[in-house]
Design an enzyme around this catalytic site. Structure first.
Site, PDB file in Angstrom:
ATOM      1  CD  GLU A  90      -4.703  -5.950   2.403  1.00 23.65           C
ATOM      2  OE1 GLU A  90      -5.475  -5.237   3.081  1.00 23.65           O
ATOM      3  OE2 GLU A  90      -3.466  -5.851   2.469  1.00 23.65           O
TER       4      GLU A  90
ATOM      5  CD  GLU B 135      -3.172  -0.803   2.129  1.00 20.56           C
ATOM      6  OE1 GLU B 135      -2.904  -0.157   3.162  1.00 20.56           O
ATOM      7  OE2 GLU B 135      -4.285  -1.288   1.912  1.00 20.56           O
TER       8      GLU B 135
END
Length: 818
Positions: A474, A402
């Site tokens: 995710e 991320e």
């Protein structure tokens, strides 16, 4: 905490291993160094020199035990130390000595006989120290490790906030290798074709050797290839054809072993390396993922390698158990090792069971300065070199999870991965749209689903690489954290969210698959977790007990029958007694339901809400069946019409949708049924207030046979249920352990979610507890761990709770043959 440390001043370490390193060396065997380490929470000169108070510990080891709830990350941040003494026989002169640490969190400095020998700046990859010129032969020597576990280190994953606790300690195994001057430094096997392996070898002092013999054995130990190469410093792409090789896949994880034997001119064997591998090809294309040339949808979960109390420090058997849970209980075909490389024991189990793996370099959002990036590149190199022989690994994650774009940095990490392993593609996990795509696969954390909208955003909106693969890394997670002791409605909504996103993944050909966030609840920092510093994002709790959402994954497979119901059917759990929408999770063909002795019907998937799941949740809102038709003597049409309106009242209560109000008004006119009629029917057939609660029985039917059955009813008879990951434990290179999952269940065998009872654990025999001897169940569930103590024999664990009969588990503890 019970039985984890024992105190001793300046311990005489190394006793257990000293007897194992005398005599002739087995060239294929590592000498374990996991017992009799001295440990201190404060590393200083006195400890380095063999003095001061310390604890005798065994590896894997955590530098600090933590409570289950309200754990403080500052407790494990320290500069601690490990020390061990060892004999070096005179016969080892002329050999090369190497000491390998599989995992030491997080910055390790190694001292040999008091002098600094090496350092390593990553808690998630292994490192090796050469001892050859640092030891004294024929004498006792010492190794000490200064371990910095602080989160202020200038290395990944540190530098900013982190959404998981990082723990500390030498939490994986340590081993010593004694080699000839010429040896095999590295062996890499890749399979660009399904009937041919290519072998890359790196030799040390190749001028002292003559040939390398290569043998491939199948899973039954039969030789399927033999060959030899001239010894050179580097041997690239040595071909090893195997006609009719079995391919490795989730359904049939066939494994082969390459044996490389380095020989001198006289034919003496100087070194042997054994590498296990599988014949398989793995490619992400713009229209999905292809394994061995066949399209396969990835269905997996993310996994943290942490456990209650000890963080990362668990032995092989417990690490492997997580893979078994993913494969057999959750029926996944893949796992992402978020957010760092994980135990080889776990990866070995993935190889054997057939779990696809997406692994990545350590980090979480933050990118540091130039030194920090250099360390991350070292981490990339170590990850690929150390893990590339695992056939289960299908993708390298070479971005910090991320993180923002940094093209110069990620150009380096991609180049490292592709150079060291041309057989696998690269990716990196993002949450930003239209990110700079230097990798082969765009991996995206899609948290767009909020319970009442679509499951995924479209690929064209997110990825700028329309010709490249697309993977959901995710989903869900923090969007709806759910505890095992949350309300029934919350637990059901949690499960349905996973079903909706999984359905969207299966419905989009361009999506290679997805990894739900996440497998199990985990420790985190106060910035991210619930008030007790736990992220309740898992489909399992921290002890790996199932939440309802686990049934979404279990029911997606066909290997084992699954049956779960979204409600305990207790009306007092719901506003105004309205249970609302309810669902059955199963992989059977249909489910028969009884209320008491009366069958309500057979329930099948409708294909309305979830159109792409093979076994979607089955709506179950009809709690009375044909009771009105038979009880009132009405026509089937009239009874079903009025029942539909009454079921809407039961489902929605005062928030009944307008369409049902209109339908009910029209039905009232058509069937001359006024408010009094509806009130009487509801009281007679739907309400349970003041009456004996009904018993509901569910039967899952597959191919005409009942494969699973459960009942739901209100009752107060509780009992304990406990299952151990293993009841035969083996003292080997280090201690063995078993994970114990405990549930308080009602007389139907269903978890009693409001049984927040104290649980006491009592052990006898050659085991000890990991963690406290008294805990409180959460949502009717908890757990513990037992581990061996170095002795053999029969051991017992007694589990005691109020309102229940105690349960006793028996363990047989043996010792591995040398």
């Amino acid at each position: 905490m019970v039985g984890y440390f024992r105190k001793e001043t300046a311990p005489a370490a190394g006793r257990a291993e000293k007897n194992r390193i005398k005599g002739k060396m087995d060239l294929t065997k590592r000498i374990p160094w996991n017992n009799d380490w001295a440990f201190t929470e404060t590393f200083d000169e006195a400890f380095l020199n063999g003095a001061g108070e310390s604890a005798v510990v065994r590896l894997p080891h955590t530098c600090k035990m933590l409570p289950l709830h309200y754990a403080d990350e500052h407790d494990y941040q320290m500069i601690c130390g490990y020390r061990r003494s060892f004999d070096v026989p005179e016969m080892w002169k002329g050999k090369r000595l190497f000491l390998t640490f599989e995992g030491a969190a997080h910055q390790a400095t190694v001292f040999v006989n008091g002098k600094e020998a090496a350092s390593h700046s990553c808690g998630y990859t292994a490192f090796t120290v050469e001892l050859t010129d640092l030891v004294e032969y024929g004498k006792e020597n010492s190794v000490a490790v200064r371990l910095d576990t602080r989160e202020s280190l200038d290395q990944p994953p540190f530098g900013h906030v982190i959404d998981y606790m990082t723990f500390g300690g030498i939490y994986r195994e340590v081993y010593l290798e004694v080699k000839e001057p010429a040896f095999l430094a590295d062996v890499f096997v890749r399979t660009p074709e399904l009937d041919r392996a290519l072998v890359d070898l790196t030799l040390e002092n190749s001028a002292l050797a003559d040939t390398v013999g290569l043998t491939i054995l199948d899973g039954d130990g039969r030789t399927v290839f033999t060959g030899a190469a001239k010894a050179e410093a580097e041997i690239h792409s040595f071909p090893c054809p195997v006609s009719g090789a079995q391919t490795w896949s989730p359904d049939s994880p066939a494994l082969y072993t390459l044996e490389a034997a380095l020989k001198d001119a006289a034919g003496n064997v100087l070194d042997v390396k054994k590498v296990r591998f599988g014949f398989r090809t793995a490619r992400f294309e713009k229209d999905g993922f292809y394994l061995n040339g066949k399209k396969l949808k990835i269905r997996g979960l993310n996994r943290h390698q942490s456990y209650p109390y000890v963080g990362y420090a668990m032995p092989a058997s417990v690490q492997r158990h997580d893979a078994e849970i993913l494969k057999y209980e959750l029926q996944c075909n893949a796992v992402r090792t978020s957010h760092y490389p994980q135990s080889h024991h776990f990866l070995d189990a993935c190889d054997e069971l057939g779990l696809l793996v997406f692994t990545e370099i350590p980090g979480w959002q933050h990118i540091g300065g130039e030194h920090w990036k250099d360390v991350a590149c070292d981490n990339t190199r170590d990850m690929v070199l150390q893990y590339r022989n695992h056939p289960s690994i299908i993708l390298w994650g070479v971005r910090i999870n991320e993180s923002q774009d940094d093209d110069p940095f990620y150009t380096r990490t991609n180049a490292i991965a592709h150079e060291l392993d041309p057989s696998r593609q690269t990716s990196g996990v993002r949450y930003i749209w239209k990110s700079s795509l230097l990798e082969d696969v765009y991996s995206f954390n899609d948290f767009s689903h909020a319970g009442n909208n679509g499951g995924l955003l479209p690929k064209w909106l997110i990825s700028g690489g329309k010709e490249k693969g697309y993977l959901i890394s995710e989903y869900n997670g923090h969007m709806y954290p759910t505890k095992s002791f949350d309300t029934a409605a919350n637990r059901l909504d949690h499960a349905l969210r996973f079903a909706t996103v999984l359905d969207a993944i299966y419905g989009k050909d361009e999506v290679a698959g997805g990894f739900g966030w996440c497998m199990a609840d985990y420790y985190t920092h106060g910035d991210f977790g619930s008030g007790d510093r736990i992220c309740y994002h898992g489909v399992l709790d921290m002890f790996r007990n199932h939440k309802l959402a686990a049934a979404v994954y279990s029911s997606a497979g066909d290997e084992a029958p699954v049956l779960a119901v979204g409600s305990e059917m207790d009306i007092g759990d719901y506003p105004a007694g309205s249970i609302g929408d309810n669902y059955i999770f199963t992989n059977a063909d249909f489910v028969r339901v009884w209320r008491g002795d009366r069958q309500l019907g057979e329930y099948r998937p409708t294909g309305k809400r979830w159109k792409h799941l093979k076994h979607p949740p089955i709506p179950f809102n009809d709690t009375i069946g044909d009771a009105i038709e038979k009880g009132e003597g009405w026509s089937h049409r009239k009874a079903e019409a009025l029942k539909d309106s009454l079921l809407a009242i039961q489902r929605f209560g005062v928030k009944i949708p307008a369409k049902y109000i209109i339908k009910t008004g029209l039905r009232a006119v058509r069937y001359l049924a006024g408010p009094g009629t509806f009130s009487r029917l509801y009281a007679k057939y739907f309400e349970n207030w003041g009456t004996s609660a009904p018993v509901y029985r569910f039967q899952a039917v597959k191919d005409g046979k009942v494969v699973a059955e459960i009942s739901k009813s209100s009752n107060a008879r509780l009992s304990l249920s406990a299952d151990a990951s293993a009841t035969v434990l083996t003292e080997g290179d280090t201690y063995d352990a078993a994970a114990i999952r405990v549930r308080i269940v009602d007389e139907n065998g269903s978890t009693a979610p409001y049984a927040q009872l104290p649980i006491r654990f009592e052990v006898s025999g050659p085991v000890e507890l990991i963690g406290p001897d008294t805990v409180c169940s959460d949502g009717g569930m908890c757990g513990t761990y037992v581990r061996t103590t170095g002795q053999t024999g029969t051991a017992t664990l007694r589990i005691i709770a109020p309102q229940t009969q105690s349960v006793e588990l028996t363990f047989q503890v043996g010792k591995e043959e040398n």
